[in-house]
Design an enzyme around this catalytic site. Structure first.
Site, PDB file in Angstrom:
ATOM      1  N   LYS A  74      44.588  84.507  28.194  1.00  0.00           N
ATOM      2  CA  LYS A  74      43.369  83.192  27.974  1.00  0.00           C
ATOM      3  C   LYS A  74      44.015  82.075  27.301  1.00  0.00           C
ATOM      4  O   LYS A  74      44.188  82.403  26.098  1.00  0.00           O
ATOM      5  CB  LYS A  74      42.084  83.696  27.873  1.00  0.00           C
ATOM      6  CG  LYS A  74      41.126  82.427  28.156  1.00  0.00           C
ATOM      7  CD  LYS A  74      39.580  83.106  27.777  1.00  0.00           C
ATOM      8  CE  LYS A  74      38.536  82.004  27.642  1.00  0.00           C
ATOM      9  NZ  LYS A  74      37.258  82.791  27.450  1.00  0.00           N
ATOM     10  N   SER A 150      33.835  80.846  30.217  1.00  0.00           N
ATOM     11  CA  SER A 150      35.048  80.193  29.838  1.00  0.00           C
ATOM     12  C   SER A 150      36.085  81.014  30.429  1.00  0.00           C
ATOM     13  O   SER A 150      37.404  80.229  30.272  1.00  0.00           O
ATOM     14  CB  SER A 150      35.125  79.781  28.456  1.00  0.00           C
ATOM     15  OG  SER A 150      34.936  81.075  27.662  1.00  0.00           O
ATOM     16  N   SER A 174      31.169  84.682  28.782  1.00  0.00           N
ATOM     17  CA  SER A 174      32.319  84.085  29.103  1.00  0.00           C
ATOM     18  C   SER A 174      33.415  84.882  29.924  1.00  0.00           C
ATOM     19  O   SER A 174      34.578  84.558  30.512  1.00  0.00           O
ATOM     20  CB  SER A 174      33.146  83.194  28.123  1.00  0.00           C
ATOM     21  OG  SER A 174      32.495  82.163  27.746  1.00  0.00           O
TER      22      SER A 174
END
Length: 464
Positions: A74, A150, A174
């Site tokens: 990520k 996220s 997230s």
């Protein structure tokens, strides 16, 4: 060979270890998949298969428990040598990484081959991945909808068949929210179970945890076995994983502290899953709305504002780059300015109040071993609905309305998993959350695996 990218991590690694497939070919196949599929998804913001191929040329054939796994990290938190880390922000674009985080180093030592980065909203502050820097990440189940955030890029990449699993992080849902909306397994470990350092000391006062989004519960457990464990300088210890006798007491929580509605399909899914847990022999008890969860918003806002403001001010001192309307999205800039206005007493009081609320949450859930909830209160919204062209308070209010169940377990530090439970009336995945007390990682994963084994039609979803 490319079929291995559609399956589990375990199957891919078994094929590599048996000599049935070459890791370099898997890296190239994953890169080709990303190049072919990502233009319609927007999950991957950096693709660098040559980094992994160079590692293969320098060393022996991978032989660890993740041997040959093409992996995406990520674009938030985890530093990787050779891969810039923008945090989804124009403010950080083009800056070199500090090195490689302990968690990524453990993944690579186990044979994982990092080939790129997945998209994140700016600084991970939204539950939809639509950063100005990169544009929207689309949900592979319906490209008009959000993939979540996220870790939306991670979830979309796995759901679209680019890789079998991807790194993710979770500071308030997230990992679990995008897993729910993309029909995948998203596990947030106990606080401190996975290392965060050495470059990230304590993001958001212990709220932020790293792990992965996967297609199977077993794959999540496999990745956790590789990455978990103490490391020098980590600020949090981990309680021993308590052995829970069978049957477990499972609290069923479907009411929000605000009284906002939960989608009928999500309530039905909770009822069905509760019946499945009862059939496994567990005791089910209803839980009332947890009032302390409804008081988290302002406290979290103050704590997060201070951490984000400190981060961007540190960047300014180091590079001269300033946060402003041309470099930071409006809601994020509003949060930064709030953090700058707060004095030390305000920050300390917010941190202490967060700890008090953690105690209240723990007390409210003390009588049960696990908690079953919907992961979110409603399906994935259309792209553009969770926009940042407004104040942080307005954005966060919408986030808490959509997602009232997940943040409490970042505050308590307990493990929580989102697993699919069929589809709603619009053929979109429904995600359910199973959460436990700190240290109960294996209990949470074990019950999720039982459900996956008994109800593969509900848990192992396949995108049409």
């Amino acid at each position: 060979m490319t079929g291995l990218l559609d399956g589990s991590v375990g199957d891919l690694v078994a094929a590599v270890l048996a000599g049935e497939v070459d890791p370099a070919e898997l890296v190239q196949a994953a890169a080709a998949r990303i190049e072919a599929r990502d233009p319609g998804v927007g999950a991957v913001v950096l693709l660098d298969p040559d980094r992994a191929l160079r590692r293969l040329r320098r060393g022996r054939r991978p032989a660890g428990p993740l041997a040959g796994l093409p992996y995406l990290v990520k674009d938030l938190h985890a530093e990787v040598d050779g891969l810039p880390l923008t945090r989804g922000s124009r403010l950080f674009a083009g800056l070199p990484p500090a090195g490689t985080s302990t968690l990524v180093a453990r993944l690579e030592a186990a044979g994982a081959l990092v080939i790129g980065r997945t998209s994140s909203p700016e600084f991970g502050l939204n539950i939809s991945t639509e950063p100005v820097l990169y544009g929207a990440t689309r949900n592979p189940w319906d490209p008009r909808r959000s993939a979540g955030g996220s870790s939306g890029g991670a979830a979309a990449a796995v759901a679209a068949g680019m890789v079998p699993a991807a790194h993710a992080s979770d500071s308030g849902g997230s990992i679990r929210i995008p897993a729910a909306w993309c029909g995948l397994i998203g596990f947030k470990p106990t606080r401190g179970r996975n290392p965060a350092g050495p470059y990230r000391v304590d993001d958001w006062g212990g709220l932020s945890h790293e792990h992965a989004i996967t297609r199977t519960v077993a794959d999540s457990a496999l990745l956790l076995a590789v990455t978990a464990g103490p490391a020098l300088g980590e600020p949090y210890g981990v309680p021993a994983d308590r052995a829970h006798p069978h049957p477990l007491t499972v609290g069923v929580l479907v009411d929000t502290p605000s009284g906002d509605p939960v989608a009928p399909a999500y309530r039905r899914a909770v009822d069905e899953c509760a019946a499945a847990l009862a059939a496994l022999g567990h005791r089910l008890v209803p839980l009332p709305a947890v009032s302390a969860a409804g008081r988290l918003g302002p406290v979290l806002g103050t704590v997060i504002a201070g951490h984000v403001a400190a981060m961007v001010d540190d960047l300014a001192r180091a590079t001269g780059r300033q946060a402003g309307p041309d470099t930071v999205e409006p809601a994020v800039l509003d949060l930064i300015e709030r953090g700058r206005r707060a004095d030390a007493v305000t920050q300390v009081r917010a941190t202490l109040e967060l700890r008090r609320l953690a105690g209240e949450l723990a007390a409210a859930l003390a009588a049960v071993d696990l908690v079953l909830t919907p992961t979110t209160a409603c399906p994935a919204p259309r792209l553009g609905e969770l926009h940042t062209d407004r104040s942080a308070a307005e954005l966060f209010q919408q986030i808490f309305t959509i997602s009232p169940f997940v943040g409490m377990f970042n505050v308590t530090g307990g493990p929580a998993v989102s697993l699919p439970w069929g589809l709603d009336d619009d053929a979109m995945p429904v995600g359910l959350q199973l959460a436990g007390h700190p240290g109960a990682d294996h209990t949470v994963l074990g019950v999720a695996a039982d459900l996956e084994r008994r109800h593969p039609d509900r848990v192992r979803l396949r995108r049409p």
